[in-house]
Design a protein around this motif. Structure first.
Motif, PDB file in Angstrom:
ATOM      1  N   VAL A 144       0.837  -1.204   0.000  1.00 40.33           N
ATOM      2  CA  VAL A 144       0.000   0.000   0.000  1.00 40.33           C
ATOM      3  C   VAL A 144       0.869   1.251   0.000  1.00 40.33           C
ATOM      4  CG1 VAL A 144      -1.661   1.338   1.363  1.00 40.33           C
ATOM      5  CG2 VAL A 144      -1.976  -1.125   1.075  1.00 40.33           C
ATOM      6  N   ARG A 152      -4.787   5.380  -2.390  1.00 31.86           N
ATOM      7  CA  ARG A 152      -4.682   4.266  -1.441  1.00 31.86           C
ATOM      8  C   ARG A 152      -6.039   3.831  -0.887  1.00 31.86           C
ATOM      9  NH1 ARG A 152       0.697   6.012   2.116  1.00 31.86           N
ATOM     10  NH2 ARG A 152       2.168   5.931   0.356  1.00 31.86           N
ATOM     11  N   GLN A 156      -7.674   0.039  -1.176  1.00 27.24           N
ATOM     12  CA  GLN A 156      -7.979  -0.737   0.023  1.00 27.24           C
ATOM     13  C   GLN A 156      -9.455  -1.094   0.099  1.00 27.24           C
ATOM     14  OE1 GLN A 156      -6.107   2.148   2.726  1.00 27.24           O
ATOM     15  NE2 GLN A 156      -4.733   0.542   3.439  1.00 27.24           N
TER      16      GLN A 156
END
Length: 449
Positions: A144, A152, A156
């Protein structure tokens, strides 16, 4: 018995052997005989029989062992052949897989979710600028970290939805390479779940799509330019037809008036008015030419001595109405060089200085037009300031629009400042201004050094 029945019916051989052992036990522990007991005179015969039986049995055992050995060697040979063929097929399959991966320009990854350990293929590492020996141990957190900050949360969330809701994981985002440059990638993968429904493994691939994104960006930009051009064309046709026909209609009306009189003074007045209309028409056609040339001609950079160049423009505008009643201040350092497109810069300065002359306020004691220039923070700046009529705040957001006039009494076509803005865009420059109604205007242009 084992030799006779061989390995195919080994259970029969063992059964016969246990039966023989059973008979031996009966004969040994009990008075039991299958054949009658002979006298001692028959012992040589029994010895011969026993020897013969032992020889036959030993021979059969040797045969059995040889047969087993042959069968084992044959089986082992076949197994080795199968293994060799399997290895060859596996090698071919691996080569085909590697060729397919190389041809697709994809980097393979595998995430052991249970242990939070990520394997990345050599191609994956090279794609991000790393050597094959680097990034040997990666976790989800370190992966990440290599995603651009603004992307990000989106990545996620996509991973979470795939693991919890089993929605497809197929997403495009930006990653930061080892040298801190940015690339666009398309990442896709699928998870493996155990019997309880928990994700234990996930595998997938990433593809570098930076070039495709650049092409998409160019297409979007071209589409925006096309939409803009269509809108401008519609406005241009409407406004240009009006601005072209209006002077022509006035000229035709003046001609008709001139025909009806023989007075030299009246005819002279008509001619002066016609001259003014023709001048307006000529200025409008010149602005159209400037706009057309700016849109089509390639930018050609050449070094300009800005002070003398500005003086030349001021002199060319001195024939304009009000120009000889203004004070011009040219505060540009001598021999200040500027590398840009000379023709386009002439259009910009002519329009801005011309507007300062056109909208000057001669009721003021010291009506002036000031031009100054210099270098600051890596760019050239040119400031044109006047203490003329100024522009009302309600017009500030629109003065650079095509055919926009701040008032109905404006003598301009409404193209001038629009052409200035578009020309500066071609030169990689910007324009800003400050203006107060009744106090004057200050325009500042910035050009790359």
């Amino acid at each position: 018995a084992i030799s006779i029945y061989s390995s195919n019916k080994i259970y029969l051989g063992w059964s016969f052997s246990f039966f023989s052992f059973f008979l031996l036990s009966l004969a040994y522990f009990f008075d039991f005989n299958l054949i009658p007991v002979f006298s001692n005179t028959a012992e040589p015969i029994y010895s011969f029989i026993n020897y013969s039986m032992a020889f036959i049995t030993s021979s059969l055992l040797i045969y059995f062992l040889l047969k087993i050995n042959h069968h084992s060697e044959k089986t082992l040979h076949l197994s080795q052949e199968n293994l060799r063929e399997t290895a060859v097929e596996l090698k071919k399959s691996k080569q085909r897989f590697e060729l397919a991966i190389h041809g697709s320009n994809a980097g393979i990854w595998e995430w052991d979710i249970t242990n939070n350990c990520i394997y990345n293929s050599p191609r994956w590492k090279v794609m991000l600028g790393y050597s094959i020996s680097e990034l040997e141990t990666m976790t989800l957190e370190t992966f990440v970290e290599k995603i651009l900050m603004v992307d990000r949360a989106r990545v996620q969330l996509a991973l979470q939805n795939h693991l919890e809701k089993r929605t497809p994981y197929n997403i495009e985002f930006r990653m930061v390479k080892k040298n801190n440059s940015i690339i666009w990638v398309k990442d896709s993968g699928v998870a493996v779940f155990d019997d309880t429904g928990n994700a234990v493994l996930m595998a997938g691939s990433i593809i570098d799509i930076t070039e495709r994104k650049e092409i998409q960006k160019k297409i979007i930009h071209q589409n925006e330019l096309l939409v803009k051009a269509n809108l401008e064309l519609d406005r241009f046709v409407y406004s240009a037809s009006h601005d072209l026909r209006s002077p022509l209609s006035s000229i035709l009306g003046l001609i008709n008036i001139a025909k009806k009189t023989n007075e030299p003074k009246e005819i002279g007045t008509c001619l002066e008015l016609m001259k003014a209309q023709i001048s307006t028409l000529d200025n409008f056609i010149t602005e159209i030419q400037d706009y057309s040339q700016n849109s089509r001609k390639i930018v050609k950079h050449e070094t300009i001595e800005l002070h003398s160049f500005t003086d030349e423009i001021i002199k060319s505008l001195m024939f304009s109405e009000k120009a000889n009643q203004l004070k011009f201040v040219c505060d540009i350092p001598a021999e200040l060089p500027l590398k840009t497109d000379k023709g386009r810069l002439r259009i910009v300065l002519s329009n801005l200085i011309g507007n300062s002359i056109k909208y000057s306020d001669l009721t003021k004691d010291k009506a002036f037009v000031s031009i100054k220039s210099g270098i600051e923070k890596g760019h050239h700046y040119i400031v044109i300031e006047d203490n003329g009529l100024g522009i009302g705040e309600e017009h500030h957001s629109k003065i650079f629009d095509m055919f926009y006039r701040a008032s109905e009494s404006s003598k301009g076509s409404g193209l001038g400042l629009y052409i200035v803005k578009e020309t500066l865009l071609k030169l990689g420059g910007t324009i800003s201004f400050q203006s107060t109604l009744g106090s004057g205007s200050t325009f500042e242009i910035k050009l790359p050094k």
